[in-house]
Structure formats: C-alpha cells, structure tokens
Design an enzyme around this catalytic site. Structure first.
Site, PDB file in Angstrom:
ATOM      1  N   ILE A 193       0.880  -1.268   0.042  1.00  0.00           N
ATOM      2  CA  ILE A 193      -0.070  -0.101   0.012  1.00  0.00           C
ATOM      3  C   ILE A 193       0.909   1.343   0.059  1.00  0.00           C
ATOM      4  O   ILE A 193       0.553   2.372  -0.380  1.00  0.00           O
ATOM      5  CB  ILE A 193      -1.050  -0.184   1.188  1.00  0.00           C
ATOM      6  CG1 ILE A 193      -2.146   0.854   1.008  1.00  0.00           C
ATOM      7  CG2 ILE A 193      -0.403   0.348   2.372  1.00  0.00           C
ATOM      8  CD1 ILE A 193      -3.486   0.724   2.231  1.00  0.00           C
TER       9      ILE A 193
ATOM     10  N   HIS B  81       5.852 -12.187   5.949  1.00  0.00           N
ATOM     11  CA  HIS B  81       5.730 -11.762   4.229  1.00  0.00           C
ATOM     12  C   HIS B  81       7.387 -11.374   3.633  1.00  0.00           C
ATOM     13  O   HIS B  81       8.016 -10.974   4.438  1.00  0.00           O
ATOM     14  CB  HIS B  81       4.926 -10.403   4.388  1.00  0.00           C
ATOM     15  CG  HIS B  81       5.164  -9.450   5.161  1.00  0.00           C
ATOM     16  ND1 HIS B  81       4.871  -9.459   6.474  1.00  0.00           N
ATOM     17  CD2 HIS B  81       5.894  -8.054   4.960  1.00  0.00           C
ATOM     18  CE1 HIS B  81       5.470  -8.290   7.111  1.00  0.00           C
ATOM     19  NE2 HIS B  81       6.043  -7.511   6.193  1.00  0.00           N
TER      20      HIS B  81
ATOM     21  N   HIS C 180       9.036  -9.087   1.241  1.00  0.00           N
ATOM     22  CA  HIS C 180       9.081  -8.038   0.388  1.00  0.00           C
ATOM     23  C   HIS C 180       9.858  -8.228  -1.008  1.00  0.00           C
ATOM     24  O   HIS C 180      11.110  -8.839  -1.013  1.00  0.00           O
ATOM     25  CB  HIS C 180       9.726  -6.899   0.942  1.00  0.00           C
ATOM     26  CG  HIS C 180       9.093  -6.128   2.030  1.00  0.00           C
ATOM     27  ND1 HIS C 180       8.319  -5.263   2.303  1.00  0.00           N
ATOM     28  CD2 HIS C 180       9.004  -6.741   3.455  1.00  0.00           C
ATOM     29  CE1 HIS C 180       7.878  -4.791   3.394  1.00  0.00           C
ATOM     30  NE2 HIS C 180       8.452  -5.891   4.335  1.00  0.00           N
TER      31      HIS C 180
END
Ligand code: 5GP
Ligand code: ZN
Length: 114
Positions: free
Chosen positions: A31, A100, A102
């Site tokens: 985001i 997560h 990146h």
C-alpha cells in the site's frame, strides 16, 4: 488469526491489490510502495515472524522465494535486479506480524540498507 491485518486481507475482509494467489500464498501490492515494484508475498497460514518457522516450513519459504523470482521475471526485473527482504521484529522494521517477503525492484537499491 482474528487480529492480524494480513489474515484479514487473505480472508477478503480488507481489500488489496492481489497480483498472484494459489493454495499456499497470496501476493499483493504494498500500500506504500518503496520502489516501482513492491509486492508482499504472504503465506495463507499465519506465522508471526521468521523466528516462528519450523523445519516443516522449509518448503514454504522456498516457495515464497521462488514466487518472488517468478513475479520479478513477469515484471521484467529479473535480469536488472531485485531485492527480497524479510523484516523480523521491531528493530528491523517489522510492522505486520504475519510473515511476508518484500519484493522490490525498478530503481537502484542502496546497500547497506537504512
Ligand atoms: P513490514 O514493515 O512488516 O516488513 O512490512 C509491512 C508492509 O505492509 C509495509 O511495507 C506496509 O506498507 C504494508 N502494508 C501495511 N498495511 C497494508 C495494507 O492495508 N495493505 C497493503 N497492501 N499493504 C499494507
Ligand atoms: Zn495473520
């Protein structure tokens, strides 16, 4: 996990721009992108940090890394270069406690990182 942002995104309760998904992983656009390509590769199963991975997760981590390579290739950055990063805990900048990977590409990425 009820309180986890990425579990909510994976469940479809919070919208996200999904660039890839299968039974194991979901990949979404960050985001707040830090590069022209900034994707987060997220396992569907909740694991809080890299510290919480077990030997049975070795395949999962390999799948995440190889998916990053495939997405970099699809976006045309695999020869130019890209960066894959797991941030772990607060001093490394982890802000969402569901692992997560990146994937960043599309501009020169300095080393050492900040
Ligand atoms: P971390 O700081 O934990 O390594 O990375 C978390 C990442 O999630 C940050 O890069 C942040 O911009 C991104 N992020 C935070 N909230 C959301 C959201 O609601 N949707 C998406 N797509 N990314 C988010
Ligand atoms: Zn979660």
């Amino acid at each position: 996990m009820d309180d986890c942002l990425f579990c909510k995104i994976i469940a479809g309760h919070i919208p996200a721009s999904i660039v890839y998904q299968d039974d194991t992983l979901v990949a979404i656009k960050d985001i707040n992108p830090q590069a022209p390509l900034h994707v987060l590769i997220i396992p569907r199963r909740h694991v809080a940090t890299v510290n919480d991975l077990s030997p049975s997760d070795d395949g999962l981590v390999g799948t995440m890394v190889r998916r990053a390579a495939a997405l970099a290739e699809e976006s045309g950055y695999h020869e130019r270069g890209y960066r894959t990063v797991f941030n772990t805990n607060r001093e490394a900048g982890q802000s969402v406690f569901h692992i997560h990977l990146h994937l960043l590409a599309g501009r020169p990425l300095a080393w050492p990182p900040g």
